[in-house]
Scaffold this motif. Structure first.
Motif, mmCIF file in Angstrom:
data_model
loop_
_atom_site.group_PDB
_atom_site.id
_atom_site.type_symbol
_atom_site.label_atom_id
_atom_site.label_comp_id
_atom_site.label_asym_id
_atom_site.label_seq_id
_atom_site.Cartn_x
_atom_site.Cartn_y
_atom_site.Cartn_z
ATOM 1 N N PHE A 192 -1.777 30.145 -32.404
ATOM 2 C CA PHE A 192 -2.411 28.871 -32.065
ATOM 3 C C PHE A 192 -1.673 27.666 -32.621
ATOM 4 N N THR A 193 -0.354 27.792 -32.773
ATOM 5 C CA THR A 193 0.492 26.625 -32.987
ATOM 6 C C THR A 193 0.605 25.943 -31.628
ATOM 7 N N LYS A 194 0.517 24.622 -31.630
ATOM 8 C CA LYS A 194 0.457 23.879 -30.369
ATOM 9 C C LYS A 194 1.633 22.914 -30.258
ATOM 10 N N PHE A 195 2.256 22.887 -29.081
ATOM 11 C CA PHE A 195 3.329 21.941 -28.779
ATOM 12 C C PHE A 195 2.850 21.046 -27.645
ATOM 13 N N LEU A 196 2.924 19.732 -27.849
ATOM 14 C CA LEU A 196 2.511 18.766 -26.836
ATOM 15 C C LEU A 196 3.756 18.173 -26.190
ATOM 16 N N VAL A 197 3.757 18.187 -24.858
ATOM 17 C CA VAL A 197 4.925 17.772 -24.075
ATOM 18 C C VAL A 197 4.520 16.621 -23.157
ATOM 19 N N ASP A 198 5.360 15.584 -23.101
ATOM 20 C CA ASP A 198 5.036 14.427 -22.264
ATOM 21 C C ASP A 198 5.377 14.674 -20.794
ATOM 22 N N ARG A 199 5.114 13.686 -19.966
ATOM 23 C CA ARG A 199 5.300 13.818 -18.510
ATOM 24 C C ARG A 199 6.764 13.979 -18.097
ATOM 25 N N ASP A 200 7.683 13.710 -19.036
ATOM 26 C CA ASP A 200 9.117 13.888 -18.766
ATOM 27 C C ASP A 200 9.637 15.230 -19.265
ATOM 28 N N GLY A 201 8.749 16.078 -19.771
ATOM 29 C CA GLY A 201 9.159 17.402 -20.233
ATOM 30 C C GLY A 201 9.694 17.428 -21.650
ATOM 31 N N GLN A 202 9.490 16.332 -22.400
ATOM 32 C CA GLN A 202 9.993 16.249 -23.770
ATOM 33 C C GLN A 202 8.889 16.588 -24.772
ATOM 34 N N VAL A 203 9.244 17.344 -25.799
ATOM 35 C CA VAL A 203 8.283 17.740 -26.819
ATOM 36 C C VAL A 203 8.029 16.539 -27.731
ATOM 37 N N VAL A 204 6.764 16.114 -27.805
ATOM 38 C CA VAL A 204 6.429 14.931 -28.599
ATOM 39 C C VAL A 204 5.537 15.250 -29.793
ATOM 40 N N GLY A 205 5.003 16.469 -29.858
ATOM 41 C CA GLY A 205 4.147 16.817 -30.975
ATOM 42 C C GLY A 205 4.102 18.307 -31.227
ATOM 43 N N ARG A 206 3.928 18.647 -32.486
ATOM 44 C CA ARG A 206 3.739 20.045 -32.900
ATOM 45 C C ARG A 206 2.571 20.054 -33.863
ATOM 46 N N PHE A 207 1.617 20.930 -33.606
ATOM 47 C CA PHE A 207 0.386 20.942 -34.380
ATOM 48 C C PHE A 207 0.122 22.337 -34.926
ATOM 49 N N ALA A 208 -0.265 22.386 -36.185
ATOM 50 C CA ALA A 208 -0.527 23.646 -36.873
ATOM 51 C C ALA A 208 -1.739 24.356 -36.280
ATOM 52 N N PRO A 209 -1.834 25.663 -36.505
ATOM 53 C CA PRO A 209 -2.985 26.425 -36.015
ATOM 54 C C PRO A 209 -4.324 25.883 -36.511
ATOM 55 N N THR A 210 -4.336 25.258 -37.684
ATOM 56 C CA THR A 210 -5.580 24.742 -38.246
ATOM 57 C C THR A 210 -6.069 23.481 -37.534
ATOM 58 N N VAL A 211 -5.210 22.857 -36.737
ATOM 59 C CA VAL A 211 -5.607 21.660 -35.989
ATOM 60 C C VAL A 211 -6.416 22.103 -34.771
ATOM 61 N N GLU A 212 -7.661 21.685 -34.740
ATOM 62 C CA GLU A 212 -8.551 22.048 -33.636
ATOM 63 C C GLU A 212 -8.123 21.324 -32.351
ATOM 64 N N PRO A 213 -8.283 21.962 -31.210
ATOM 65 C CA PRO A 213 -7.914 21.314 -29.946
ATOM 66 C C PRO A 213 -8.536 19.923 -29.762
ATOM 67 N N LYS A 214 -9.795 19.755 -30.127
ATOM 68 C CA LYS A 214 -10.463 18.461 -29.963
ATOM 69 C C LYS A 214 -9.716 17.345 -30.692
ATOM 70 N N ALA A 215 -9.073 17.686 -31.817
ATOM 71 C CA ALA A 215 -8.340 16.687 -32.595
ATOM 72 C C ALA A 215 -7.100 16.169 -31.859
ATOM 73 N N LEU A 216 -6.713 16.825 -30.784
ATOM 74 C CA LEU A 216 -5.534 16.410 -30.011
ATOM 75 C C LEU A 216 -5.871 15.401 -28.922
ATOM 76 N N GLU A 217 -7.147 15.103 -28.729
ATOM 77 C CA GLU A 217 -7.543 14.230 -27.624
ATOM 78 C C GLU A 217 -6.835 12.885 -27.639
ATOM 79 N N GLY A 218 -6.724 12.254 -28.815
ATOM 80 C CA GLY A 218 -6.065 10.949 -28.900
ATOM 81 C C GLY A 218 -4.611 11.022 -28.470
ATOM 82 N N ALA A 219 -3.900 12.038 -28.950
ATOM 83 C CA ALA A 219 -2.483 12.209 -28.585
ATOM 84 C C ALA A 219 -2.343 12.493 -27.093
ATOM 85 N N ILE A 220 -3.250 13.285 -26.555
ATOM 86 C CA ILE A 220 -3.208 13.606 -25.116
ATOM 87 C C ILE A 220 -3.494 12.368 -24.299
ATOM 88 N N GLU A 221 -4.543 11.640 -24.662
ATOM 89 C CA GLU A 221 -4.912 10.427 -23.909
ATOM 90 C C GLU A 221 -3.773 9.419 -23.909
#
Length: 159
Positions: free
Chosen positions: A127-156
């Motif tokens: 449950f390590t998470k990598f967030l990728v922008d609309r251009d296919g670039q990796v913009v974030g890496r989040f530890a397993p302890t980071v709950e999905p809900k906590a990613l809402e701001g970064a996603i938005e």
């Protein structure tokens, strides 16, 4: 410059899944496991998927058995578990390695593009998470302890 679009995966049912199919979308890539203390995060990942898919988010699950042998099932067992236990509707890929000499090339790319704590590359757990922008670039890496809900701001911010 490389992007996630240069890679291909395989779905749980064995179909090719070129990541170029997700061009123009925000992508959350997660290594998953069915018998992990973080497995309940499937619920939060599915909630993100349902809340933001119409705005351009896709969640991609990559089962992995490298951490405590917590994903022992075959593709059919993984699909059944995800569907019956968490009603997972986001794309799930075939089981892969995320570390070591047999690491999937996508994960080799993700780990180099966005290093972990103190510059380490290895994925530390499920449950390590990598967030990728609309251009296919990796913009974030989040530890397993980071709950999905906590990613809402970064996603938005990327939508």
């Amino acid at each position: 410059m490389a992007s996630i679009y240069d890679f291909e995966a395989e779905t749980l049912d064995g179909r090719p899944a070129p990541l170029s199919a997700y061009k123009g979308q925000v992508v959350l890539i997660v290594n998953t496991a069915s018998k992990c203390g973080f497995t309940r995060q499937y619920e939060g990942l599915e909630a993100l998927h349902r809340r933001y898919r119409d705005r351009g988010l896709v969640v991609l699950g990559f089962p992995c058995n490298q951490f405590g042998q917590q994903e022992p099932g075959d593709a059919a067992e993984i699909a059944s578990f995800c569907a019956l236990t968490y009603d997972v509707d986001f794309p799930m890929m075939r089981k892969i390695d995320v570390n070591g000499p047999k690491a999937h090339p996508l994960y080799a790319y993700l780990k180099k593009a966005k290093k972990g704590v103190l510059g380490t590359e290895a994925v530390k757990w499920n449950f390590t998470k990598f967030l990728v922008d609309r251009d296919g670039q990796v913009v974030g890496r989040f530890a397993p302890t980071v709950e999905p809900k906590a990613l809402e701001g970064a996603i938005e911010a990327l939508l």
